[in-house]
Write an enzyme that holds these catalytic residues in place. Structure first.
Site, short mmCIF file in Angstrom:
data_model
loop_
_atom_site.label_atom_id
_atom_site.label_comp_id
_atom_site.label_asym_id
_atom_site.label_seq_id
_atom_site.Cartn_x
_atom_site.Cartn_y
_atom_site.Cartn_z
N THR A 35 0.84 -1.20 0.00
CA THR A 35 0.00 0.00 0.00
C THR A 35 0.87 1.25 0.00
OG1 THR A 35 -1.70 -1.19 1.24
CG2 THR A 35 -1.87 1.20 1.19
N ASP A 218 -4.43 -2.37 -7.56
CA ASP A 218 -4.11 -3.06 -6.31
C ASP A 218 -4.66 -4.49 -6.36
OD1 ASP A 218 -3.25 -3.49 -3.73
OD2 ASP A 218 -4.92 -2.42 -2.78
N GLN A 249 -0.93 -15.23 -2.83
CA GLN A 249 -2.10 -14.90 -2.03
C GLN A 249 -3.38 -14.86 -2.86
OE1 GLN A 249 -1.58 -12.08 1.44
NE2 GLN A 249 0.19 -11.43 0.27
#
Length: 735
Positions: A35, A218, A249
């Site tokens: 982030t 993102d 992930q």
């Protein structure tokens, strides 16, 4: 002069942030500061004059993430972020369609249907078209429509392969026409309509391509194919896509996420170099070493290895309970110890693969008076399917319970509409009677009258059939004959709800055992409250007490999926047993075990300082006792990183295996006695043994029950998944 916001970045982060105008894939490991890299990249592009805030587009997967990015950007630069194109895929597509509603073929004030509104429209349309809801369940139609749209296909592009799918395609076309008439769009339509808008309107597409020179994405590993194609149209031939993600992930394959988008990005946008963010700022070294070792067993990875400047920390604690009750008791004890050492409850998390596992954990926490919060979901007794089942049970126990009747008289749907209910309530008020009495005296006409009569007959049949049965059998009967099981079998995501209904039967079995050892309330004769009424009171109390108030310190309970993106001082991963984690459903799906391993990787990397791995030799799930072998993931973790808290797995079940596991009648006692019998010296079979079956092929014994001529084993077959087999007839051979 170097901007202040660049200080403190490591070498790889700085390289990613200051890349020239080119497409890039940033492989950002857990806890590596993705982030920060995304927002700092935005700040650097703006501050260096390469782009104005209005000519930059950033896509996230949650509104929370978008808000966080805007907040950080405002702290880095003295700019007004209002009006910037930063948001979720659905949010940005909505914005585009609002601006170009005519070109998109929509009314100016088109409305967005949420999931429940969409389902209501589907049911209304099915009724108008006389569609058989038994054959075409509304929720299955909802899923079919969403899945088709996520693939970018209108009804005329979906190829049916049988009569059922042909019917679904026809309904999809009718649904689209109805939405167009009403001026409404569902969530999947937002993206598909925005994609079609750009695909067919060249001048509009060129407008956006010239506007957004830099596109940042993102959680890129979670994009589906249509989202990737939309990004391709916005990028055109000249714009740069800065994609941040982690293939390790990727845990949403079941809803269309495709890690293939990462490979396609590299090919389609001529990505020169993948930048890997591997320095972790969250976890101790032993936790990262375990995560690296585990995920290395997956194939087709882009490849990275997390590391930290921090120390190695503690080994991972492994606890093997005799039962799920021992597992829960150990969690409570350790949480107490950590709290006494100064760790806040809110900085500890208990993770589980299946929602149904939370019931035993919640009961242990409730009994211990420990505040907890179920993150991203409802506490067990507050879940929709449980409240529906309890309402049926309440009405069986007490026909004067108007609230219970109102909740279930038309669930599952049986053609009793609001108008009929209003008439029923009016009759009850005028006669001064309960709704049940009004339903029995039913003076309505037509279909509703017949449906109400059938409902009354069903409840009466349940009362008669369950009279004198043990409580767990009462509940199992009501769940089955109320239609709840059949209803949830037809839901896209009904598997969790079915597991929870099975767990309600388990909860009743536990309650019966506990009640047998407790004295009645002071002054109350033991026979005052029957077993069902007492259980319903118990359920209401567990639902309503020990609720952690907003902002209060509380232990966090959640599924592993819900834990993604979060971090805690201490993490308990429960239920690490073959068939549970990895889940048995993964055994029959392509790449299924690899996605389960990525899910385990996510679970491991949530912990900062302390990590617990827990399993139980026996567990009540789906209404039966399962005898378990440790998850294969234990074999993939270096033993040097593990600290075995206890050693209870033996050829015979340990003496204390029965202590916390209640024995519901003779049946459960037989189950408990049967498991060690399988592993006795007289039996050639043992749990964990590799076997071969003439029809199903190779597999591993993962469970057992019964004895003698009734002995059965559960074998997890490589090609056909788990199956129960009678040993007398199965003709198994050792592999």
């Amino acid at each position: 002069m170097t901007p202040a916001f660049l200080t403190g970045l490591n070498e790889q982060q700085l390289e990613a942030v200051t890349l020239p105008h080119q497409s890039a894939l940033i492989l950002a490991g857990a806890g590596s500061g993705k982030t920060r890299v995304l927002t700092t990249r935005m700040a650097w592009l703006i501050q260096s004059g390469q782009v104005s805030p209005m000519n930059l587009l950033a896509v996230t997967f949650t509104n929370k993430a978008a808000k966080e990015m805007m907040t950080r950007l405002s702290a880095m630069l003295p700019i007004n972020t209002r009006g910037m194109w930063v948001g979720t895929f659905h949010g940005l597509c909505n914005r585009m369609l609002r601006a170009h509603y005519r070109e998109a073929g929509l009314p100016q004030l088109f409305q967005i249907l949420d999931t429940q509104d969409q389902l209501a429209l589907i049911k209304r349309l099915m009724k108008a078209m006389n569609v058989d809801e038994e054959r075409y369940p509304p929720r299955q139609a909802q899923w079919f429509i969403a899945a088709s749209k996520d693939e970018g296909k209108r009804a005329d592009k979906v190829e049916p392969h049988d009569d059922f799918s042909r019917g679904m395609v026809d309904f999809y076309a009718a649904y689209d026409r109805q939405c167009q008439r009403e001026g409404v769009v569902d969530f999947a339509e937002l993206l598909l309509r925005a994609y079609e808008l750009l695909a067919r309107n060249e001048s509009l597409r060129e407008h956006y391509v010239s506007r957004f020179r830099h596109i940042l994405v993102d959680e890129f590993q979670d994009t589906n194919r249509l989202q990737y194609r939309w990004l391709q149209l916005l990028a055109g031939q000249q714009n740069a896509i800065f994609a941040v993600g982690d293939d390790d992930q990727s845990i949403y394959g079941w809803r269309g996420a495709s890690t293939a988008n990462m490979q396609d990005l590299q090919r389609d946008f001529h990505v020169e170099r993948v930048i890997k963010l591997e320095q972790n700022y969250r976890s101790h070294g032993n936790i990262l070493d375990a995560a690296n070792a585990l995920i290395s067993h997956n194939r087709k990875r882009l490849g990275k290895s997390l590391w930290t400047d921090d120390n190695k920390g503690e080994p991972l604690r492994v606890f093997e309970g005799a039962s799920d009750f021992d597992e829960a008791a150990y969690v409570v004890d350790e949480v107490r110890t950590l709290k006494a050492d100064g760790v806040r409850l809110s900085d500890m998390a208990v993770l589980y693969r299946s929602n149904a596992q939370s019931r035993v954990l919640e009961h242990a926490l409730f009994t211990a008076g420990m505040p907890y919060r179920v993150y991203g979901g409802l506490r067990f007794f507050e879940r929709q399917e449980i409240k529906h089942a309890l309402a049926y049970l309440r009405l069986v126990a007490n026909q004067e319970d108007d609230g219970a009747l109102l909740r279930i008289i038309n669930f599952p749907t049986r053609g009793i509409g609001n108008r009929s209910l209003e008439q029923l309530q009016g009759m009850a008020r005028e006669a001064g009677m309960s709704l049940w009495a009004s339903a029995c005296a039913n003076t309505l006409s037509g279909r509703a009258a017949a449906s109400i009569a059938a409902f009354v007959q069903m409840i009466e049949a349940m009362r008669s059939a369950t009279a004198g049965l043990p409580l767990p059998e009462v509940i199992a009967h009501v769940i089955e004959h109320s239609g709840l099981k059949a209803h949830y079998r037809n839901e896209k995501e009904g598997a969790d709800r079915l597991e929870n209904l099975d767990e309600l039967v388990n909860a009743a079995a536990v309650y019966v055992d506990e009640r047998a050892t407790q004295l009645p309330a002071e002054g109350a004769p033991p026979e005052e409250m029957d077993e069902l009424t007492a259980f319903l009171a118990h359920a209401a109390l567990e639902a309503g007490e020990h609720q952690a108030e907003a902002g209060a310190d509380a232990l966090q309970l959640m599924t592993v999926h819900s834990a993604k993106g979060l971090e805690f001082h201490a993490v308990f991963i429960t239920g690490l047993e073959e068939g549970l984690f990895p889940h048995e459903n993964s055994m029959t799906e392509a790449e299924g075990v690899e996605e389960e391993r990525r899910l385990m990787y996510v679970a491991l990397t949530r912990a900062r300082r302390r990590l617990y791995l827990l399993l139980a030799q026996s567990r009540m799930l789906h209404g039966q006792t399962r005898y378990n072998v440790p998850s294969r993931f234990f074999r993939e973790l270096p033993e040097a990183l593990l600290s075995r808290v206890n050693h209870v797995r033996q050829s015979q079940a340990p003496a204390y295996a029965q202590q916390r596991q209640p024995a519901y009648g003779a049946m459960r006692a037989a189950h408990a006695a049967a498991a060690p019998a399988l592993q006795s010296r007289d039996s050639p079979w043992r749990i964990g043994q590799a076997v071969v079956h003439a029809k199903f092929g190779a597999g591993v014994i993962v469970g057992s029950e019964g004895g003698g001529a009734d002995a059965r084993v559960q074998v997890n077959f490589r090609n056909s998944g788990p199956k129960w087999l009678m040993l007398e007839y199965a003709k198994l051979t050792a592999a």
